[in-house]
Design a protein around this motif. Structure first.
Motif, PDB file in Angstrom:
ATOM      1  N   LYS A  40      12.218  59.514  20.980  1.00 38.30           N
ATOM      2  CA  LYS A  40      12.143  58.263  20.196  1.00 38.30           C
ATOM      3  C   LYS A  40      11.420  57.155  20.955  1.00 38.30           C
ATOM      4  CE  LYS A  40      16.665  58.292  19.956  1.00 38.30           C
ATOM      5  NZ  LYS A  40      16.932  59.578  20.601  1.00 38.30           N
ATOM      6  N   THR A  41      11.887  56.922  22.200  1.00 38.63           N
ATOM      7  CA  THR A  41      11.280  55.841  22.985  1.00 38.63           C
ATOM      8  C   THR A  41       9.810  56.151  23.255  1.00 38.63           C
ATOM      9  OG1 THR A  41      13.418  55.624  24.068  1.00 38.63           O
ATOM     10  CG2 THR A  41      11.598  54.418  25.057  1.00 38.63           C
ATOM     11  N   SER A  42       9.533  57.400  23.573  1.00 40.42           N
ATOM     12  CA  SER A  42       8.142  57.776  23.867  1.00 40.42           C
ATOM     13  C   SER A  42       7.239  57.458  22.679  1.00 40.42           C
ATOM     14  CB  SER A  42       8.047  59.262  24.172  1.00 40.42           C
ATOM     15  OG  SER A  42       8.965  59.626  25.152  1.00 40.42           O
ATOM     16  N   SER A  61      16.526  56.924  29.632  1.00 41.15           N
ATOM     17  CA  SER A  61      17.283  57.104  28.406  1.00 41.15           C
ATOM     18  C   SER A  61      17.696  55.721  27.875  1.00 41.15           C
ATOM     19  CB  SER A  61      18.509  57.952  28.732  1.00 41.15           C
ATOM     20  OG  SER A  61      19.152  58.301  27.561  1.00 41.15           O
ATOM     21  N   THR A  62      17.596  55.532  26.550  1.00 38.66           N
ATOM     22  CA  THR A  62      17.898  54.211  25.978  1.00 38.66           C
ATOM     23  C   THR A  62      19.414  54.039  25.878  1.00 38.66           C
ATOM     24  OG1 THR A  62      15.922  54.575  24.648  1.00 38.66           O
ATOM     25  CG2 THR A  62      17.285  52.694  24.035  1.00 38.66           C
ATOM     26  N   ASP A 146       3.466  70.148  20.449  1.00 41.66           N
ATOM     27  CA  ASP A 146       2.460  70.640  21.410  1.00 41.66           C
ATOM     28  C   ASP A 146       2.939  71.888  22.144  1.00 41.66           C
ATOM     29  OD1 ASP A 146       3.674  69.245  24.166  1.00 41.66           O
ATOM     30  OD2 ASP A 146       3.981  68.063  22.385  1.00 41.66           O
TER      31      ASP A 146
HETATM   32  N1  LIG Z   1       6.013  67.923  25.348  1.00 36.23           N
HETATM   33  C1  LIG Z   1       6.346  66.754  24.809  1.00 36.23           C
HETATM   34  N2  LIG Z   1       7.242  65.968  25.434  1.00 36.23           N
HETATM   35  C2  LIG Z   1       7.553  64.787  24.845  1.00 36.23           C
HETATM   36  C3  LIG Z   1       6.965  64.358  23.628  1.00 36.23           C
HETATM   37  N3  LIG Z   1       7.497  63.139  23.287  1.00 36.23           N
HETATM   38  C4  LIG Z   1       8.370  62.832  24.277  1.00 36.23           C
HETATM   39  N4  LIG Z   1       8.409  63.810  25.202  1.00 36.23           N
HETATM   40  C5  LIG Z   1       9.228  63.845  26.443  1.00 36.23           C
HETATM   41  O1  LIG Z   1      10.591  63.917  26.073  1.00 36.23           O
HETATM   42  C6  LIG Z   1      11.390  63.283  27.056  1.00 36.23           C
HETATM   43  C7  LIG Z   1      12.397  62.354  26.391  1.00 36.23           C
HETATM   44  O2  LIG Z   1      11.722  61.311  25.757  1.00 36.23           O
HETATM   45  P1  LIG Z   1      12.422  59.916  25.366  1.00 36.23           P
HETATM   46  O3  LIG Z   1      11.364  59.121  24.681  1.00 36.23           O
HETATM   47  O4  LIG Z   1      13.088  59.306  26.532  1.00 36.23           O
HETATM   48  O5  LIG Z   1      13.522  60.408  24.338  1.00 36.23           O
HETATM   49  P2  LIG Z   1      14.596  59.514  23.569  1.00 36.23           P
HETATM   50  O6  LIG Z   1      14.818  60.172  22.251  1.00 36.23           O
HETATM   51  O7  LIG Z   1      14.180  58.086  23.557  1.00 36.23           O
HETATM   52  O8  LIG Z   1      15.874  59.717  24.482  1.00 36.23           O
HETATM   53  P3  LIG Z   1      17.235  58.840  24.558  1.00 36.23           P
HETATM   54  O9  LIG Z   1      16.832  57.437  24.880  1.00 36.23           O
HETATM   55  O10 LIG Z   1      18.009  59.493  25.660  1.00 36.23           O
HETATM   56  O11 LIG Z   1      17.942  58.967  23.226  1.00 36.23           O
HETATM   57  C8  LIG Z   1      10.410  62.557  28.003  1.00 36.23           C
HETATM   58  O12 LIG Z   1      10.308  63.316  29.180  1.00 36.23           O
HETATM   59  C9  LIG Z   1       9.092  62.578  27.244  1.00 36.23           C
HETATM   60  O13 LIG Z   1       7.959  62.641  28.119  1.00 36.23           O
HETATM   61  C10 LIG Z   1       5.998  65.216  23.008  1.00 36.23           C
HETATM   62  O14 LIG Z   1       5.419  64.942  21.947  1.00 36.23           O
HETATM   63  N5  LIG Z   1       5.737  66.400  23.639  1.00 36.23           N
END
Ligand SMILES: Nc1nc2c(ncn2[C@@H]2O[C@H](COP(=O)(O)OP(=O)(O)OP(=O)(O)O)[C@@H](O)[C@H]2O)c(=O)[nH]1
Length: 347
Positions: A40-42, A61-62, A146
């Motif tokens: 989500k954050t990414s 992590s958020t 990907d």
């Molecule tokens: N391979 C791949 N990895 C991804 C992609 N999008 C995010 N990630 C990876 O996934 C991991 C978690 O990403 P976050 O954005 O922190 O996930 P989140 O859902 O915000 O996590 P929380 O804040 O814990 O709820 C990171 O290491 C990112 O680099 C993607 O499209 N492909």
């Protein structure tokens, strides 16, 4: 610049208007939900804050609900991210207030993980949110595509679509509602290619009420100018707000995104303006391609640019194209002025 008075459009999206930030207390929202580490954050950082995909490996992590106003661009909304470990329907949170102003609800599923729990959560959350606000646009991002082969991408999306539909059906039938009452759009996404921008473009287009008019204007422009494909881009986010009625070919879309990147990069490094932004109302760029096509970028206003591609053989009819572009630009201005007719003031 536009002023605002209370009217029936209060729950609407205000595109292309400069607002004083505090002018509205209530701003329609795009809510991002999903299990922990689903991405989500990414997604927020890559699409709206120009973070490079590799850097997202280090995002933390958020821990709490994170709100972000997207107001520097044409797209004028707020994103709300719920941490994976938190349910928006917890008794201590006000779910009604959250979903009453929600325009689009995005659920991110990590397609590289075991996503059974995620599917159950999608079904639960969507049904609960729908009960509060039936106008919400429901979207599922089958994310991190990907890491999957071409074949398993399609299979995974298909599997998730059917499993979620069955779960929602069970829940709704219990309340004697039809499963088709909730329309969900599924997107295969990754931050490592253009698919995340393409998917977010679709989310935004789902919220733009003027979309049919914009599409019609683009069709007219294309026909009159021998243009093959055109996109109306929000330049800061690289989200396209509309495109003509021809199907979108991913390679053309990517080329148009690259055109924006190249133009903005060159302009910000070598540009002479003292403006902080590397573009203005009259920015333009033309690139002749090896494929005997020509790629154009022409700014329409502070936020929007028209990016289009045409065969090189039609390139000499610049007079026509310039004239058509002027008409198109006026058309776009009229669409948004009419939308805001209740309070217009000059800037
Ligand atoms: N391979 C791949 N990895 C991804 C992609 N999008 C995010 N990630 C990876 O996934 C991991 C978690 O990403 P976050 O954005 O922190 O996930 P989140 O859902 O915000 O996590 P929380 O804040 O814990 O709820 C990171 O290491 C990112 O680099 C993607 O499209 N492909």
């Amino acid at each position: 610049m536009s002023d605002h008075s209370d009217n029936e459009e209060d729950d609407d999206y205000r595109y292309g208007i400069d607002l004083d930030d505090d002018e509205y207390d209530v701003r329609p929202t795009v809510i991002l939900m999903g299990l922990k580490r689903s991405g989500k954050t990414s997604i927020r950082k890559v699409v709206f804050q120009k973070m490079s995909p590799n850097e997202t490996m280090f995002v933390e992590s958020t821990p709490r609900i994170t709100k972000d106003r997207i107001c520097s661009s044409f797209i004028n909304f707020e994103t709300i991210e719920f941490p994976g470990q938190m349910s928006p329907f917890d008794s201590e949170l006000d779910a009604r207030a959250t979903f009453k102003t929600c325009g689009a609800l995005l659920f991110i599923i990590d397609a590289q993980s075991d996503y059974n729990d995620a599917m159950t959560t999608v079904a639960d959350y969507f049904v609960e949110a729908w009960k509060i606000n039936k106008a919400i646009k429901f979207e599922v991002f089958v994310h991190k595509a990907d890491g999957l082969t071409e074949e398993s991408r399609v299979e995974t999306k298909f599997h998730i679509y059917h499993a979620v539909r069955e779960m929602i059906k069970d829940k709704l039938e219990y309340n004697q509602e039809n499963v088709d009452s909730i329309t969900i759009t599924y997107h295969l996404t990754s931050i490592y290619d253009h698919s995340i921008f393409e998917a977010f473009s679709k989310v935004v287009q789902n919220l733009v009420k003027q979309l049919p008019t914009l599409e019609r204007l683009l069709d007219i422009f294309n026909q009159g100018s021998n243009v093959t494909k055109s996109f109306l881009f929000d330049i800061v986010s690289k989200i396209y707000v509309a495109t003509d009625s021809e199907p979108v070919e991913m390679n053309i879309y990517e080329l148009c995104c690259d055109m924006i990147d190249v133009t903005l990069d060159i302009s910000s490094i070598y540009g002479s303006g003292d403006n902080k932004q590397p573009f203005d109302d009259s920015s333009a760029a033309i690139i002749r391609l090896r494929s005997e096509q020509v790629l154009f970028l022409r700014q329409i206003n502070k936020h929007l640019a028209l990016v289009y591609i045409m065969k090189e053989e039609h390139f000499d009819k610049q007079g026509y194209i310039d004239y058509n572009f002027m008409c198109f630009k006026e058309g776009i201005e009229k669409v948004f002025l009419m939308k805001n007719k209740n309070g217009i003031r000059d800037s």
